[in-house]
Design a protein around this motif. Sequence first.
Motif, short mmCIF file in Angstrom:
data_model
loop_
_atom_site.label_atom_id
_atom_site.label_comp_id
_atom_site.label_asym_id
_atom_site.label_seq_id
_atom_site.Cartn_x
_atom_site.Cartn_y
_atom_site.Cartn_z
N GLU A 1 -3.18 38.71 11.79
CA GLU A 1 -4.74 38.51 13.00
C GLU A 1 -4.51 37.42 13.30
OE1 GLU A 1 -6.81 40.42 15.48
OE2 GLU A 1 -5.38 41.87 13.87
N PHE B 1 -6.00 52.28 8.35
CA PHE B 1 -5.16 50.09 8.03
C PHE B 1 -4.10 50.53 6.61
CE2 PHE B 1 -6.17 46.72 4.48
CZ PHE B 1 -5.27 45.55 5.60
N TYR C 1 -10.20 52.79 7.68
CA TYR C 1 -9.51 52.52 6.04
C TYR C 1 -8.03 53.54 5.94
CZ TYR C 1 -9.16 52.27 0.95
OH TYR C 1 -8.92 52.23 -0.18
N SER D 1 -14.46 46.30 10.78
CA SER D 1 -14.17 46.83 12.40
C SER D 1 -13.42 47.93 11.66
CB SER D 1 -14.55 46.49 13.60
OG SER D 1 -13.31 45.34 13.88
N LEU D 2 -12.30 47.32 10.69
CA LEU D 2 -11.30 48.42 9.96
C LEU D 2 -11.38 49.40 10.00
CD1 LEU D 2 -8.63 45.36 7.66
CD2 LEU D 2 -8.57 46.64 10.46
N TYR E 1 -4.02 39.90 6.03
CA TYR E 1 -3.59 40.45 7.51
C TYR E 1 -4.68 39.38 7.86
CZ TYR E 1 -5.58 43.77 11.00
OH TYR E 1 -5.94 44.03 12.69
N TRP F 1 -12.63 40.73 12.62
CA TRP F 1 -11.85 42.08 13.09
C TRP F 1 -11.97 42.64 11.22
CZ3 TRP F 1 -10.47 37.08 13.13
CH2 TRP F 1 -9.55 36.10 12.36
N LEU F 2 -12.21 41.93 9.82
CA LEU F 2 -12.59 43.55 8.95
C LEU F 2 -13.44 43.90 9.06
CD1 LEU F 2 -11.57 40.35 6.55
CD2 LEU F 2 -9.62 41.57 7.40
#
Length: 417
Positions: free
Chosen positions: A186, A140, A137, A134-135, A182, A131-132
């Motif tokens: 998640e 987020f 910016y 594909s964040l 985060y 998941w990180l």
Amino acid sequence: MTSLRSEFLKTVSDRGFLHQCSDMEALDALAAESIVTAYIGFDATADSLHVGSLLPIMMLRWLQRTGHRPIVLMGGGTTKVGDPSGKDDARKLLSEEEIDRNIDRIKQTFARFLTFGEGPTDAIMANNDDWLSSLAYIPFLRDYGRHFSVNRMLSMDSVKLRLDREQPLSFLEFNYMVLQAYDFVELSRRHACVLQMGGSDQWGNIITGVDLGRRAANRSLYALTTPLLTTASGAKMGKTAEGAVWLNEDKLSAYDYWQYWRNTEDGDVGRFLRLFTELPLDEIARLEALEGSEINEAKIVLANAATTLCRGGEAARAAAETARKTFEQGGTGDALPMVDVPAAELGAGIPIYALMARAGLVGSNSEGRRLVRGGGCRVNGKVVADENTAIDTGAVDKDGVIKLSAGRKHHALVRPS
């Protein structure tokens, strides 16, 4: 502390794992009435974890043994950033290929401590890179960045200590606690995870995740930490003069792993039996009360139990038998680390300091020279006084090997190949 109802919290409290908890009463009630899902994160900065990671691993094991569900979170994403906790310098940045390779190697350790599967209390292995990486910016920052106070982040130990020592802290590292927070949110969404556990140095990061869960997702989350673990003499757990005590067998032989526990300081035996074995507490109390030379019985029990958990019963028995042969009978034993050296090369002679390094008993040729000069090097039980002594096939014994010793506790065999 009020009496605990849940088997998990009572067990880890009795065995010395508990340091801080964000809401002990509420977490205890939840764990007494339902299955709690909890996680601990492990960054992939090396291709094996070491003994310093055993405390959180044992927490996950006890969580599962008392009827709850553990999550092992591999930090495929956060390893790309680097945790500044306890560091004066930024961690070396690894490539994605190196991180993936490290994770594959680390996974084998957890299979010995946890049961993975699809059942309600079976362990889950997750990777925050899922998941990180594909964040987006800006979204987020908009959705989560507004919940973080820079003032508070600057007061966190992982940041404050670095700045107090006037060591640089990159913006990349500064983001680590944001990403860890985060992760908690998640995992709560994906797996109904309500508890994050970790070492006491992670308290600020974990509490930040608890706050983010409440602010951004209206979730009730909990934090629990273990005490900072040092030996009775003040040394950091997992480090020795010879280097890290690795959990993967290809990084450290079962014999050397067994010896690490056998060499535990007298003042640590009881505590380590509670933390790193599953022996009943009344048996541990008996062993802890032994005095004089009898404390060695407790150390052997500790070494056998800890090695069985990490390397299996057969490896523990072989290591114990090798130790018995090596120290009681003057033999070699089958489980000593074995190094193959081409017969032609050995026939020409290899300086003792270089052979010690090759066998893994010292970290470098210069360290080998110092060991010899200090009288700590032996070949087949005899002290070698000259650092320039060349060892050749003439030193091969009746068993077809050369036994090298660094001090009285570390041994290896050299075999012509």
